[in-house]
Design an enzyme around this catalytic site. Structure first.
Site, PDB file in Angstrom:
ATOM      1  N   HIS A  35      16.188   4.095  -2.323  1.00 57.17           N
ATOM      2  CA  HIS A  35      15.772   4.276  -3.710  1.00 57.17           C
ATOM      3  C   HIS A  35      16.577   5.406  -4.342  1.00 57.17           C
ATOM      4  O   HIS A  35      16.735   6.469  -3.746  1.00 57.17           O
ATOM      5  CB  HIS A  35      14.282   4.616  -3.789  1.00 57.17           C
ATOM      6  CG  HIS A  35      13.402   3.579  -3.170  1.00 57.17           C
ATOM      7  ND1 HIS A  35      13.219   3.499  -1.808  1.00 57.17           N
ATOM      8  CD2 HIS A  35      12.686   2.570  -3.717  1.00 57.17           C
ATOM      9  CE1 HIS A  35      12.409   2.478  -1.549  1.00 57.17           C
ATOM     10  NE2 HIS A  35      12.075   1.899  -2.683  1.00 57.17           N
ATOM     11  N   LYS A  89      15.922  -3.567   1.231  1.00 62.79           N
ATOM     12  CA  LYS A  89      15.410  -3.299  -0.115  1.00 62.79           C
ATOM     13  C   LYS A  89      16.210  -2.183  -0.777  1.00 62.79           C
ATOM     14  O   LYS A  89      16.403  -1.116  -0.186  1.00 62.79           O
ATOM     15  CB  LYS A  89      13.938  -2.904  -0.067  1.00 62.79           C
ATOM     16  CG  LYS A  89      13.353  -2.644  -1.459  1.00 62.79           C
ATOM     17  CD  LYS A  89      11.991  -1.997  -1.385  1.00 62.79           C
ATOM     18  CE  LYS A  89      11.507  -1.643  -2.782  1.00 62.79           C
ATOM     19  NZ  LYS A  89      10.369  -0.712  -2.761  1.00 62.79           N
ATOM     20  N   TRP A 111       0.850  -1.190   0.000  1.00 62.16           N
ATOM     21  CA  TRP A 111       0.000   0.000   0.000  1.00 62.16           C
ATOM     22  C   TRP A 111       0.883   1.237   0.000  1.00 62.16           C
ATOM     23  O   TRP A 111       1.537   1.536   0.987  1.00 62.16           O
ATOM     24  CB  TRP A 111      -0.930   0.001   1.207  1.00 62.16           C
ATOM     25  CG  TRP A 111      -1.761   1.256   1.290  1.00 62.16           C
ATOM     26  CD1 TRP A 111      -2.128   2.069   0.246  1.00 62.16           C
ATOM     27  CD2 TRP A 111      -2.310   1.857   2.466  1.00 62.16           C
ATOM     28  NE1 TRP A 111      -2.881   3.133   0.694  1.00 62.16           N
ATOM     29  CE2 TRP A 111      -3.006   3.024   2.053  1.00 62.16           C
ATOM     30  CE3 TRP A 111      -2.289   1.510   3.818  1.00 62.16           C
ATOM     31  CZ2 TRP A 111      -3.662   3.852   2.962  1.00 62.16           C
ATOM     32  CZ3 TRP A 111      -2.945   2.332   4.719  1.00 62.16           C
ATOM     33  CH2 TRP A 111      -3.626   3.488   4.300  1.00 62.16           C
ATOM     34  N   GLN A 139       8.547  -1.907 -14.111  1.00 65.36           N
ATOM     35  CA  GLN A 139       7.734  -2.980 -13.545  1.00 65.36           C
ATOM     36  C   GLN A 139       7.020  -3.759 -14.650  1.00 65.36           C
ATOM     37  O   GLN A 139       6.561  -3.194 -15.633  1.00 65.36           O
ATOM     38  CB  GLN A 139       6.705  -2.421 -12.560  1.00 65.36           C
ATOM     39  CG  GLN A 139       7.293  -2.087 -11.214  1.00 65.36           C
ATOM     40  CD  GLN A 139       6.270  -1.518 -10.254  1.00 65.36           C
ATOM     41  OE1 GLN A 139       5.099  -1.380 -10.589  1.00 65.36           O
ATOM     42  NE2 GLN A 139       6.712  -1.168  -9.058  1.00 65.36           N
ATOM     43  N   ARG A 154       6.064   6.493   0.679  1.00 65.13           N
ATOM     44  CA  ARG A 154       7.240   6.881  -0.097  1.00 65.13           C
ATOM     45  C   ARG A 154       7.238   8.402  -0.245  1.00 65.13           C
ATOM     46  O   ARG A 154       6.400   8.963  -0.945  1.00 65.13           O
ATOM     47  CB  ARG A 154       7.225   6.192  -1.472  1.00 65.13           C
ATOM     48  CG  ARG A 154       8.448   6.483  -2.327  1.00 65.13           C
ATOM     49  CD  ARG A 154       9.708   5.815  -1.795  1.00 65.13           C
ATOM     50  NE  ARG A 154       9.540   4.364  -1.753  1.00 65.13           N
ATOM     51  CZ  ARG A 154       9.662   3.650  -0.636  1.00 65.13           C
ATOM     52  NH1 ARG A 154       9.950   4.245   0.538  1.00 65.13           N
ATOM     53  NH2 ARG A 154       9.510   2.340  -0.665  1.00 65.13           N
TER      54      ARG A 154
END
Length: 225
Positions: free
Chosen positions: A118, A143, A31, A209, A62
């Site tokens: 990221h 990650k 989510w 993606q 994010r």
């Protein structure tokens, strides 16, 4: 390799309209709460956690510091995470480690952290050091998502992942090179020790993606005897 599908509703109505049948084949729902304003997140949360009760859920805010949609102070960021965690107990909580290091000590109560990094501009030269710092904190998941500028960047990320997994077999890693150039890392991550791959429905949450239906077929082929 688990397939993660991000959801990015911008309102309660959009959250309620999500069709559960479209997520067949997904293992985890992420989510992305940053597509809402900060005052709406707790209002929308019940719809998300009730609808996707049959899935593992990653709660992610994010922020703009790492390519997201919302600007928050450190205090607001921590408070929202703790409020959602206290009520709904998501399976995983994403924490933007390198942009929020000053408040990381306030996250130590959580054993389900996804420490994330990221970089939408490049694959940094100190990537190994970044991986090492996060790995040493032994979170639930490490990650890393970075942007490659050439094929070597993609291979470096995959090689680093393989090495870190070999030396830290109990640690879960989720790594990917973004964009079309990095798509191989999303498809073959399992080979080098990356536990999850991200797939999309209508809208992608990051460049490169693969569609959920395609990713399910690819996983089926790779898992076949």
């Amino acid at each position: 390799m688990k397939i993660v599908v991000p959801i990015m509703p911008t309102s309660l109505e959009e959250a309620q309209a999500l069709e559960l049948s479209r997520f067949e084949g997904a293992d985890i729902i992420e989510w992305r709460a940053d597509f809402l304003d900060k005052h709406s997140i707790l209002t929308v949360a019940p719809a998300i956690f009730e609808k996707f009760a049959g899935f593992e859920i990653v709660f992610t805010i994010r922020t703009t510091r790492e390519g997201g949609k919302i600007e928050l102070t450190d205090g607001e960021y921590v408070t929202l995470i703790k409020d959602v965690a206290a009520i709904y107990s998501p399976d995983y909580i994403d924490f933007e480690y390198f942009t929020r290091k000053e408040v990381f000590d306030q996250m130590l109560e959580f054993s389900n952290l996804v420490l994330s990094y990221h970089n939408f501009e490049e694959t940094p030269e100190n990537l190994m050091e970044l991986l090492s710092e996060m790995t040493n904190l032994t979170p639930r998941v490490v990650k890393v998502a970075v942007m490659p500028k050439n094929e070597q960047d993609v291979l470096d990320l995959m090689n680093f992942t393989r090495g870190f997994k070999a030396f830290n077999p109990e640690q879960e890693f989720v790594t990917m090179s973004m964009g079309k150039l990095g798509r191989l890392s999303r498809l073959a991550g399992d080979l080098v020790g990356s536990s999850w791959t991200f797939a999309s429905l209508d809208n992608t949450s990051a460049p490169g993606q693969v569609a959920l239906a395609d990713m399910c077929r690819i996983r089926e082929v790779l898992d076949a005897d």
